[in-house]
Design a protein around this motif. Structure first.
Motif, PDB file in Angstrom:
ATOM      1  N   VAL A  96       0.846  -1.195   0.000  1.00 54.24           N
ATOM      2  CA  VAL A  96       0.000   0.000   0.000  1.00 54.24           C
ATOM      3  C   VAL A  96       0.883   1.247   0.000  1.00 54.24           C
ATOM      4  O   VAL A  96       1.681   1.448   0.912  1.00 54.24           O
ATOM      5  N   ARG A  97       0.706   2.073  -1.031  1.00 51.47           N
ATOM      6  CA  ARG A  97       1.502   3.299  -1.153  1.00 51.47           C
ATOM      7  C   ARG A  97       0.717   4.549  -0.756  1.00 51.47           C
ATOM      8  O   ARG A  97       1.306   5.562  -0.392  1.00 51.47           O
ATOM      9  N   TYR A  98      -0.627   4.477  -0.852  1.00 53.49           N
ATOM     10  CA  TYR A  98      -1.445   5.652  -0.574  1.00 53.49           C
ATOM     11  C   TYR A  98      -2.589   5.281   0.373  1.00 53.49           C
ATOM     12  O   TYR A  98      -3.084   4.146   0.359  1.00 53.49           O
ATOM     13  N   VAL A  99      -3.013   6.275   1.137  1.00 52.35           N
ATOM     14  CA  VAL A  99      -4.132   6.111   2.060  1.00 52.35           C
ATOM     15  C   VAL A  99      -5.096   7.275   1.856  1.00 52.35           C
ATOM     16  O   VAL A  99      -4.675   8.444   1.834  1.00 52.35           O
ATOM     17  N   ASP A 100      -6.379   6.965   1.678  1.00 54.77           N
ATOM     18  CA  ASP A 100      -7.410   7.994   1.577  1.00 54.77           C
ATOM     19  C   ASP A 100      -7.796   8.454   2.974  1.00 54.77           C
ATOM     20  O   ASP A 100      -8.246   7.652   3.802  1.00 54.77           O
ATOM     21  N   LEU A 101      -7.633   9.736   3.243  1.00 53.35           N
ATOM     22  CA  LEU A 101      -8.077  10.334   4.503  1.00 53.35           C
ATOM     23  C   LEU A 101      -9.430  10.972   4.241  1.00 53.35           C
ATOM     24  O   LEU A 101      -9.549  11.901   3.438  1.00 53.35           O
ATOM     25  N   ILE A 102     -10.476  10.481   4.896  1.00 52.81           N
ATOM     26  CA  ILE A 102     -11.849  10.796   4.505  1.00 52.81           C
ATOM     27  C   ILE A 102     -12.697  11.249   5.690  1.00 52.81           C
ATOM     28  O   ILE A 102     -12.461  10.858   6.831  1.00 52.81           O
ATOM     29  N   ALA A 103     -13.684  12.084   5.392  1.00 56.83           N
ATOM     30  CA  ALA A 103     -14.652  12.544   6.386  1.00 56.83           C
ATOM     31  C   ALA A 103     -15.971  12.763   5.672  1.00 56.83           C
ATOM     32  O   ALA A 103     -16.019  12.948   4.438  1.00 56.83           O
ATOM     33  N   LEU A 104     -17.058  12.768   6.433  1.00 57.13           N
ATOM     34  CA  LEU A 104     -18.398  12.902   5.868  1.00 57.13           C
ATOM     35  C   LEU A 104     -18.818  14.369   5.875  1.00 57.13           C
ATOM     36  O   LEU A 104     -18.685  15.056   6.892  1.00 57.13           O
ATOM     37  N   ASP A 105     -19.347  14.838   4.725  1.00 58.24           N
ATOM     38  CA  ASP A 105     -19.840  16.205   4.661  1.00 58.24           C
ATOM     39  C   ASP A 105     -21.311  16.257   5.067  1.00 58.24           C
ATOM     40  O   ASP A 105     -21.897  15.247   5.482  1.00 58.24           O
ATOM     41  N   ILE A 106     -21.930  17.424   4.943  1.00 62.46           N
ATOM     42  CA  ILE A 106     -23.311  17.603   5.397  1.00 62.46           C
ATOM     43  C   ILE A 106     -24.293  16.688   4.664  1.00 62.46           C
ATOM     44  O   ILE A 106     -25.154  16.063   5.291  1.00 62.46           O
ATOM     45  N   PRO A 107     -24.217  16.545   3.313  1.00 59.89           N
ATOM     46  CA  PRO A 107     -25.160  15.644   2.643  1.00 59.89           C
ATOM     47  C   PRO A 107     -24.883  14.154   2.861  1.00 59.89           C
ATOM     48  O   PRO A 107     -25.666  13.319   2.436  1.00 59.89           O
ATOM     49  N   GLY A 122     -22.776  20.819  -1.475  1.00 60.54           N
ATOM     50  CA  GLY A 122     -24.146  20.407  -1.720  1.00 60.54           C
ATOM     51  C   GLY A 122     -24.221  18.965  -2.162  1.00 60.54           C
ATOM     52  O   GLY A 122     -23.198  18.270  -2.298  1.00 60.54           O
ATOM     53  N   ALA A 123     -25.421  18.503  -2.415  1.00 56.33           N
ATOM     54  CA  ALA A 123     -25.617  17.103  -2.796  1.00 56.33           C
ATOM     55  C   ALA A 123     -24.868  16.747  -4.080  1.00 56.33           C
ATOM     56  O   ALA A 123     -24.453  15.607  -4.265  1.00 56.33           O
ATOM     57  N   GLN A 124     -24.694  17.730  -4.985  1.00 54.43           N
ATOM     58  CA  GLN A 124     -23.970  17.489  -6.225  1.00 54.43           C
ATOM     59  C   GLN A 124     -22.521  17.951  -6.158  1.00 54.43           C
ATOM     60  O   GLN A 124     -21.827  18.009  -7.176  1.00 54.43           O
ATOM     61  N   GLY A 125     -22.056  18.327  -4.966  1.00 53.66           N
ATOM     62  CA  GLY A 125     -20.653  18.674  -4.795  1.00 53.66           C
ATOM     63  C   GLY A 125     -20.333  20.144  -4.937  1.00 53.66           C
ATOM     64  O   GLY A 125     -19.182  20.545  -4.732  1.00 53.66           O
ATOM     65  N   GLY A 126     -21.316  20.977  -5.296  1.00 56.91           N
ATOM     66  CA  GLY A 126     -21.051  22.398  -5.462  1.00 56.91           C
ATOM     67  C   GLY A 126     -21.081  23.146  -4.146  1.00 56.91           C
ATOM     68  O   GLY A 126     -21.610  22.672  -3.139  1.00 56.91           O
ATOM     69  N   LEU A 127     -20.475  24.346  -4.155  1.00 51.31           N
ATOM     70  CA  LEU A 127     -20.472  25.201  -2.974  1.00 51.31           C
ATOM     71  C   LEU A 127     -21.607  26.217  -3.065  1.00 51.31           C
ATOM     72  O   LEU A 127     -21.851  26.793  -4.123  1.00 51.31           O
ATOM     73  N   PHE A 128     -22.290  26.407  -1.957  1.00 49.85           N
ATOM     74  CA  PHE A 128     -23.346  27.404  -1.869  1.00 49.85           C
ATOM     75  C   PHE A 128     -22.868  28.562  -0.994  1.00 49.85           C
ATOM     76  O   PHE A 128     -22.086  28.364  -0.056  1.00 49.85           O
ATOM     77  N   LYS A 187     -29.673  22.868   2.799  1.00 49.09           N
ATOM     78  CA  LYS A 187     -30.828  22.143   2.264  1.00 49.09           C
ATOM     79  C   LYS A 187     -31.697  23.054   1.401  1.00 49.09           C
ATOM     80  O   LYS A 187     -32.251  22.619   0.372  1.00 49.09           O
ATOM     81  N   ARG A 188     -31.824  24.320   1.786  1.00 51.51           N
ATOM     82  CA  ARG A 188     -32.603  25.264   0.984  1.00 51.51           C
ATOM     83  C   ARG A 188     -31.951  25.456  -0.390  1.00 51.51           C
ATOM     84  O   ARG A 188     -32.624  25.468  -1.426  1.00 51.51           O
ATOM     85  N   GLN A 189     -30.636  25.593  -0.409  1.00 51.90           N
ATOM     86  CA  GLN A 189     -29.928  25.785  -1.680  1.00 51.90           C
ATOM     87  C   GLN A 189     -29.978  24.525  -2.539  1.00 51.90           C
ATOM     88  O   GLN A 189     -30.090  24.603  -3.770  1.00 51.90           O
ATOM     89  N   ASP A 190     -29.892  23.361  -1.898  1.00 51.60           N
ATOM     90  CA  ASP A 190     -30.042  22.110  -2.655  1.00 51.60           C
ATOM     91  C   ASP A 190     -31.425  22.045  -3.312  1.00 51.60           C
ATOM     92  O   ASP A 190     -31.562  21.594  -4.451  1.00 51.60           O
ATOM     93  N   HIS A 191     -32.447  22.463  -2.581  1.00 51.12           N
ATOM     94  CA  HIS A 191     -33.810  22.484  -3.124  1.00 51.12           C
ATOM     95  C   HIS A 191     -33.890  23.386  -4.344  1.00 51.12           C
ATOM     96  O   HIS A 191     -34.443  23.001  -5.388  1.00 51.12           O
ATOM     97  N   LEU A 192     -33.316  24.570  -4.257  1.00 48.18           N
ATOM     98  CA  LEU A 192     -33.360  25.502  -5.386  1.00 48.18           C
ATOM     99  C   LEU A 192     -32.580  24.949  -6.584  1.00 48.18           C
ATOM    100  O   LEU A 192     -33.018  25.081  -7.730  1.00 48.18           O
ATOM    101  N   ALA A 193     -31.435  24.328  -6.320  1.00 48.81           N
ATOM    102  CA  ALA A 193     -30.654  23.734  -7.407  1.00 48.81           C
ATOM    103  C   ALA A 193     -31.418  22.599  -8.080  1.00 48.81           C
ATOM    104  O   ALA A 193     -31.381  22.433  -9.304  1.00 48.81           O
ATOM    105  N   PHE A 194     -32.132  21.813  -7.290  1.00 49.04           N
ATOM    106  CA  PHE A 194     -32.925  20.711  -7.822  1.00 49.04           C
ATOM    107  C   PHE A 194     -34.014  21.231  -8.753  1.00 49.04           C
ATOM    108  O   PHE A 194     -34.357  20.602  -9.756  1.00 49.04           O
TER     109      PHE A 194
END
Length: 448
Positions: free
Chosen positions: A22-33, A65-71, A428-435
């Motif tokens: 193993v040469r690489y390790v993914d360091l990961i965390a959960l975002d709001i969505p 956001g749910a699609q990865g964009g910044l609001f 969540k409001r911005q995700d709704h508008l984007a949807f």
């Protein structure tokens, strides 16, 4: 006792010794969505981080956001210079990744426990709730259950197709609970379970659910709420990867088919004191009734957490065992809050409202907040479904209504943090508008 850095350093060095390829390790965390973000680190750099070197990622990665964009949320994202924030490694979570084509590792990171935790990071929100309960002498024991669907790997014009029965090669398009389906899909299911166990997740029961290609995985009861939520988050990631390796897509989408049951996240919670006594069972189970009342009172104000997107709202009240109102009952799967039959030692609630794609850290934080509020307020709950099948209180089923109900509730703002509530609701409001910004083919069929 070893210092935290010494413990982490030993963990990384042991991992490198056991997995020299193993040469690489993914360091990961959960975002709001509820999506993972992070960085891929060379394993030798990970050793430096474990020894005490700073680990920084953009603070606003949590706000995607749910699609990865910044609001634009207050001054975040566009008026704050997009600052970095410190993260730390979560001990015990460095594990090999077996579903990728190349050897890889992964490890959870978090801002909780750092000098300046991110107030709206989901894991930090749960950490604060758990610490407050601990100061009050309340120790939760938690077990998650997650439902998911298997689809064919190939989409049909962007739409999911039924998974293929490995035995017959035909579409698994018949809803049933037959245990033979576990045998027919045993190769992929066994790999999912084994991979989860390699990640340190305590997998217990596997069930073939009612929907075609739908299954449920149960996790063991855990006396560490953060670790229980970690298990749920990591299971979703590994299961998607294992499914692709076997020619399927695994999805925790709440309602992939209108005509079949949706997928839920059921959470079992019991509360104990420092001596190990079940707090819910004391005084002829009166605290249980108070806790249920608190959950039901705050439930309508936590709907953006329990049903975090438009598809999750479709699941509510649709088919089998999906609640339409805030309700409770003994051994009743139509209730939002079910009390399973058990002895006093194991007396618990089962919170059944959340969708499978909800953020497990936030779902658990909201449930514990409701229990805490109920124990403090000491009110009687509404009539149970066992006594009245029409019992229950309404909750919002439109996203903007749900966001308003959450943002204006003083108990929620106090116990989850006002900054988190404002940020989460605006996300969540911005995700709704984007949807709403995409014209669906159905609109052309109806109105062209």
């Amino acid at each position: 006792m070893k210092s935290p850095s010494a413990t982490l350093l030993a963990e990384v060095r042991t991992f490198r010794q056991n997995h020299p390829d193993v040469r690489y390790v993914d360091l990961i965390a959960l975002d709001i969505p509820g999506h993972f973000y992070g960085k891929r680190y060379p394993v030798e750099m990970l050793e430096k981080v474990a020894a005490g070197s700073p680990l920084k990622l953009p603070q606003n990665a949590v706000l995607l956001g749910a699609q990865g964009g910044l609001f634009k949320i207050g001054d975040y994202c566009f008026n704050d210079g997009d600052p970095d924030a410190n993260r730390r490694l979560v001990p015990g979570t460095l594990k090999p990744v077996s579903w990728e084509s190349q050897p890889l590792g992964q490890m959870l990171i978090t801002s909780d426990g750092t000098a300046a935790p991110i107030e709206f990071e989901p894991r930090e929100v749960l950490t604060k709730v758990l610490e407050r309960l601990q100061h009050k002498g309340i120790h939760p024991v938690v077990a998650f259950e997650l439902e998911f669907y298997l689809f064919d790997k190939k989409l049909d014009n962007g739409l999911p197709q039924f998974s293929r029965d490995p035995l017959s090669g035909d579409a698994d398009d018949q809803p049933n609970l037959h245990i033979e389906r576990l045998s027919r899909f045993s190769e992929v299911l066994d790999d999912m379970a084994q991979t989860a166990q390699e990640q340190g997740i305590d997998i217990t029961v596997i069930t073939a659910e009612i929907g075609p290609g739908q299954f449920e995985i149960n996790f063991g009861h855990c006396d560490d709420g953060l670790r229980a939520a970690d298990w749920a988050a990591l299971f979703c990631r590994s299961t998607r990867g294992v499914a692709l390796k076997h020619g399927y897509r695994a999805s925790f989408m709440a309602k992939p088919y209108l005509q079949f049951p949706g997928s839920g996240m059921h959470v079992h919670v019991s509360l104990y004191d420092a001596a190990g006594n079940n707090l819910l069972a004391a005084h002829q189970q009166q605290p249980l009734r108070h806790a249920v009342a608190g959950c039901l009172e705050l439930l309508p104000h936590c709907m953006p957490i329990f049903a975090p997107n438009h598809n999750a709202l479709r699941r509510l009240g649709g088919t089998v065992n999906a609640a339409t109102r805030a309700s409770w009952g003994f051994e009743d799967r139509d209730a939002c809050v079910r009390i399973p039959e058990s002895d006093p030692r194991n007396l618990r609630i089962e919170h059944r409202l959340a969708s499978a794609d909800a953020n497990p850290y936030l779902v658990l934080a909201a449930i514990l907040m409701g229990l805490e509020h109920g124990l403090e307020a000491k009110r009687e709950p509404i009539t149970s479904l066992n006594e009245d099948r029409n019992s229950g209180t309404d909750f919002p089923v439109e996203m903007l209504d749900a966001v308003r109900a959450m943002q204006q509730q003083p108990v929620v703002r106090d116990k989850l943090g006002a900054e988190f509530v404002d940020v989460y609701c605006e996300n969540k409001r911005q995700d709704h508008l984007a949807f709403q910004q995409e014209i669906h083919a159905r609109e052309y069929r109806w109105f062209l």
